[in-house]
Design a protein around this motif. Structure first.
Motif, PDB file in Angstrom:
ATOM      1  N   ASN A  28      33.965  29.627  30.285  1.00 45.15           N
ATOM      2  CA  ASN A  28      35.199  30.000  31.149  1.00 45.15           C
ATOM      3  C   ASN A  28      35.662  28.762  31.905  1.00 45.15           C
ATOM      4  O   ASN A  28      36.909  28.692  32.128  1.00 45.15           O
ATOM      5  N   ILE A  29      34.709  27.993  32.618  1.00 47.51           N
ATOM      6  CA  ILE A  29      35.289  26.969  33.622  1.00 47.51           C
ATOM      7  C   ILE A  29      36.044  25.882  32.819  1.00 47.51           C
ATOM      8  O   ILE A  29      37.010  25.408  33.491  1.00 47.51           O
ATOM      9  N   GLU A  30      35.527  25.733  31.704  1.00 48.49           N
ATOM     10  CA  GLU A  30      36.192  24.745  30.724  1.00 48.49           C
ATOM     11  C   GLU A  30      37.419  25.061  30.226  1.00 48.49           C
ATOM     12  O   GLU A  30      38.477  24.324  30.425  1.00 48.49           O
TER      13      GLU A  30
ATOM     14  N   ARG B 187      24.645  34.379  30.414  1.00 50.33           N
ATOM     15  CA  ARG B 187      25.819  34.502  31.339  1.00 50.33           C
ATOM     16  C   ARG B 187      26.068  33.095  31.893  1.00 50.33           C
ATOM     17  O   ARG B 187      27.459  32.919  32.149  1.00 50.33           O
ATOM     18  N   LEU B 188      25.214  32.284  32.175  1.00 51.97           N
ATOM     19  CA  LEU B 188      25.505  30.950  32.619  1.00 51.97           C
ATOM     20  C   LEU B 188      26.503  30.083  31.529  1.00 51.97           C
ATOM     21  O   LEU B 188      27.071  29.465  31.873  1.00 51.97           O
TER      22      LEU B 188
ATOM     23  N   ASN C  62      42.967  27.523  39.930  1.00 50.43           N
ATOM     24  CA  ASN C  62      41.943  26.648  40.762  1.00 50.43           C
ATOM     25  C   ASN C  62      40.941  27.674  41.546  1.00 50.43           C
ATOM     26  O   ASN C  62      39.725  27.601  41.768  1.00 50.43           O
ATOM     27  N   LYS C  63      41.348  28.831  42.099  1.00 51.69           N
ATOM     28  CA  LYS C  63      40.918  30.136  42.740  1.00 51.69           C
ATOM     29  C   LYS C  63      39.924  30.593  41.654  1.00 51.69           C
ATOM     30  O   LYS C  63      38.687  30.845  41.894  1.00 51.69           O
ATOM     31  N   ASP C  64      40.370  30.793  40.350  1.00 51.41           N
ATOM     32  CA  ASP C  64      39.721  31.456  39.350  1.00 51.41           C
ATOM     33  C   ASP C  64      38.453  30.518  39.112  1.00 51.41           C
ATOM     34  O   ASP C  64      37.278  30.850  38.918  1.00 51.41           O
ATOM     35  N   ILE C  65      38.633  29.280  39.066  1.00 52.71           N
ATOM     36  CA  ILE C  65      37.885  28.284  38.784  1.00 52.71           C
ATOM     37  C   ILE C  65      36.558  28.412  40.078  1.00 52.71           C
ATOM     38  O   ILE C  65      35.379  28.467  39.726  1.00 52.71           O
ATOM     39  N   GLN C  66      37.000  28.663  40.922  1.00 56.95           N
ATOM     40  CA  GLN C  66      36.075  28.570  42.334  1.00 56.95           C
ATOM     41  C   GLN C  66      35.086  29.663  42.448  1.00 56.95           C
ATOM     42  O   GLN C  66      34.302  29.629  42.490  1.00 56.95           O
TER      43      GLN C  66
ATOM     44  N   GLU D 119      34.596  31.600  39.523  1.00 58.05           N
ATOM     45  CA  GLU D 119      33.271  31.153  38.459  1.00 58.05           C
ATOM     46  C   GLU D 119      32.470  30.436  38.961  1.00 58.05           C
ATOM     47  O   GLU D 119      30.965  30.749  38.682  1.00 58.05           O
ATOM     48  N   MET D 120      32.727  29.229  39.712  1.00 59.21           N
ATOM     49  CA  MET D 120      31.622  28.108  40.015  1.00 59.21           C
ATOM     50  C   MET D 120      30.763  29.074  41.076  1.00 59.21           C
ATOM     51  O   MET D 120      29.317  28.809  41.246  1.00 59.21           O
ATOM     52  N   ASP D 121      31.261  29.599  41.936  1.00 59.59           N
ATOM     53  CA  ASP D 121      30.441  30.439  42.713  1.00 59.59           C
ATOM     54  C   ASP D 121      29.444  31.456  41.927  1.00 59.59           C
ATOM     55  O   ASP D 121      28.255  31.652  42.521  1.00 59.59           O
ATOM     56  N   GLN D 122      29.842  32.123  40.912  1.00 59.57           N
ATOM     57  CA  GLN D 122      28.960  32.844  40.169  1.00 59.57           C
ATOM     58  C   GLN D 122      28.060  32.087  39.683  1.00 59.57           C
ATOM     59  O   GLN D 122      26.706  32.557  39.467  1.00 59.57           O
TER      60      GLN D 122
END
Length: 569
Positions: free
Chosen positions: A402-404, A395-396, A360-364, A366-369
């Protein structure tokens, strides 16, 4: 006699200058020796501080999982506090070295240069005065000898004139010549006498100034110089002790910090931490039933008997049957499978929950980026001169993929977590069955800010979601066709639980899910079951209203004699 007396005086004065010169030179050498002593002390303090810092740095926790695990224990934190205080203690020794250098060594080095210059000047003046009086004495002696010689020459010329004047055979011209010669000699003697008298008067005045003014002044200056040297040494020696005294309060604070760190060690808390870290979550085996071989009947044993465990070895049915038991070695070394199925249930649950939180932290991140790049693209769209909006698209796209992937990983681990929690014993059984009891102290669990403590569960964007929490943190519904977890199953079959403490709601909670209870901020409730590591605490408002609330939303105060929350390792 006069010459001997003057020679003795000059010799005595010269000897006095020699003695003073030796003494003042010894004084300068002593200042140099003391400066060297302070310099070596400063080097010792610097080296000592360096060694203490290196020692503190050597035993500082390394950034690895093992050190992070150790930081949970109070004695490890106390040791870390001791290392930090020791580092500050080393800093005070560096302060001592710096102050010794700036306040003593530098000052004495500069003073030595001035002292040598002043000493050289005084002795130069003394030698110059001595040479001047000796030169005047020589001039006096020369005029005296010249006067003596001229007087003798005048006497001889007078006797020769008288002899020539008495001789009748000498011509008048020779007599006149002799008379003129005698007069010239008498005039020379008179001039020499005047010169001698003048030099004598001058010498006496200079001699008086030399012994009563010039030399005493030089000696006084040398005395003042010596007294200043001794006084400066006394000041430096006092500073030497004051430098140490100035850091004593801070050194005392460092030692008090070490003592406070040692007193903060809590053996019971550390032992509870061990229990929490290694409890397996296994149920104790049931009683072994009597097997009557006298009758032809089928043996029946309980599901949790030890014979059933032996049968499970021959015919394994599922992962949940391969349970480990206390004092049985885990032969499964290494990282193990991805779903942590080699671990006991409780440990597996913790590992899965930790993995989900990490994802979840990694997802967060990636979402911030993604949000940042989206804003950048919007800026490029509004201001094309700043950049090409199309350059951000690759990049988007990569971040979206990555999020998926991460979300699919989260779902996978959530499924495994739900499976584990479905097979784990209920909370009430855990209270009643225990081989290792945790004594609950009166401990206030404070939480000043919900962000300072990890929420039970959070959505990828950081917001709290009860639906997600209920899917992976609560016992699953026995009905395989239903995906909605229900807390009520636990309340229906359980007896009324005793109160083990009180709590205060720090934040409002709506409690939409079944089994939860809505609370208002600041509301006081009774605690009837503490958090078992799933992020939920069971509370009661009155005899008819009870349910679960997120642990991070309340401040809990457990009673000293509470017998709830017993945990089996």
């Amino acid at each position: 006699m006069v010459e001997e007396r003057m020679g003795d005086c000059w010799s005595y004065t010269k000897d006095q200058f020699d003695n003073l010169e030796k003494h003042t030179q010894w004084g300068i050498e002593f200042v140099e020796k003391y400066t060297k002593f302070v310099k070596e002390r400063s080097e010792i303090e610097t080296n000592y501080a360096k060694q203490i810092r290196n020692l503190s740095k050597k035993y500082q926790p390394k950034k690895n999982s093992r050190e992070e695990e150790e930081s949970k224990y109070t004695f490890c934190r106390a040791f870390l506090m001791t290392l930090n205080e020791l580092n500050d203690y080393a800093g005070q020794h560096e302060v001592i070295a710096e102050n010794l250098t700036s306040q003593i060594i530098t000052e004495l080095t500069r003073y030595l240069q001035d002292l040598k210059t002043e000493r050289k000047s005084h002795f130069h003046d003394g030698r110059k005065a001595q040479q001047h009086i000796e030169s005047s004495w020589k001039q006096l002696e020369a005029s005296k000898r010249r006067f003596e010689r001229d007087c003798k020459e005048a006497d001889r010329a007078q006797q020769y004139f008288e002899k020539m004047d008495a001789d009748i055979n000498v011509t008048k011209a020779d007599v006149e010549k002799a008379r003129q010669q005698a007069q010239m000699r008498h005039q020379m003697a008179s001039d020499s006498k005047s010169d001698y008298s003048s030099y004598l008067q001058k010498f006496n005045q200079e001699q008086n100034d030399h012994y009563y003014t010039i030399i005493p002044n030089i000696f006084q200056k040398l005395q003042d110089m010596e007294e200043k040297r001794i006084e400066r040494l006394g000041v430096c020696m006092k500073t030497f002790s004051e430098v140490d005294r100035q850091v004593l309060p801070i050194v005392g604070q460092c030692l008090d910090g070490m003592t406070k760190a040692a007193e903060s060690i809590e053996p019971k808390t550390d032992s509870k931490q061990v229990v929490e870290s290694y409890k397996s979550g296994f149920e104790p085996p049931g009683d072994v039933e009597f097997e009557d071989y006298g009758q032809a009947m089928k043996r029946t044993v309980s599901e949790n008997s030890l014979s059933n465990a032996r049968e499970g070895k021959e015919k394994p049915t599922s992962k949940s049957k391969g349970k480990l038991w206390p004092f049985i070695k885990n032969k499964n070394k290494g990282s193990g499978p991805e779903d942590f199925s080699h671990l006991p249930p409780e440990q597996r649950r913790k590992k899965l929950q930790g993995k989900i939180d990490e994802l979840n932290k990694d997802i967060q991140k990636e979402m911030d980026q993604r949000d940042a790049l989206t804003k950048m693209k919007d800026v490029y769209v509004k201001n094309p001169q700043m950049g090409d909006p199309a350059s951000v698209d690759p990049r988007l796209s990569e971040i979206s993929q990555n999020i998926e992937k991460l979300q699919s990983e989260v779902q996978k681990f959530e499924g495994w977590l739900a499976e584990v929690e479905e097979r784990m014993p209920s909370k009430s059984d855990t209270h009643r069955r225990s081989g290792f009891y945790e004594t609950q102290n009166s401990t206030t669990v404070s939480n000043n800010c919900a962000q300072d403590r990890e929420r039970p569960l959070s959505s990828p964007d950081g917001s709290y979601t009860e639906e997600q929490n209920s899917e992976i943190q609560v016992k699953a519904n026995p009905n395989p066709t239903s995906t909605t977890p229900e807390f009520d199953d636990e309340f229906d079959d359980e007896e009324t639980l005793p109160t083990i403490g009180t709590c205060k709601a720090l934040y409002p909670f709506e409690g939409h899910n079944e089994g939860t209870i809505a609370v208002a901020e600041g509301e006081l409730l009774y605690v009837i079951e503490e958090d078992k590591g799933d992020g939920w605490t069971r509370v009661r408002r009155n005899e008819d209203e009870e349910g679960y609330v997120p642990t991070s939303y309340i401040e809990v105060l457990l009673e000293t004699n509470a017998k709830g929350a017993m945990t089996y390792i």
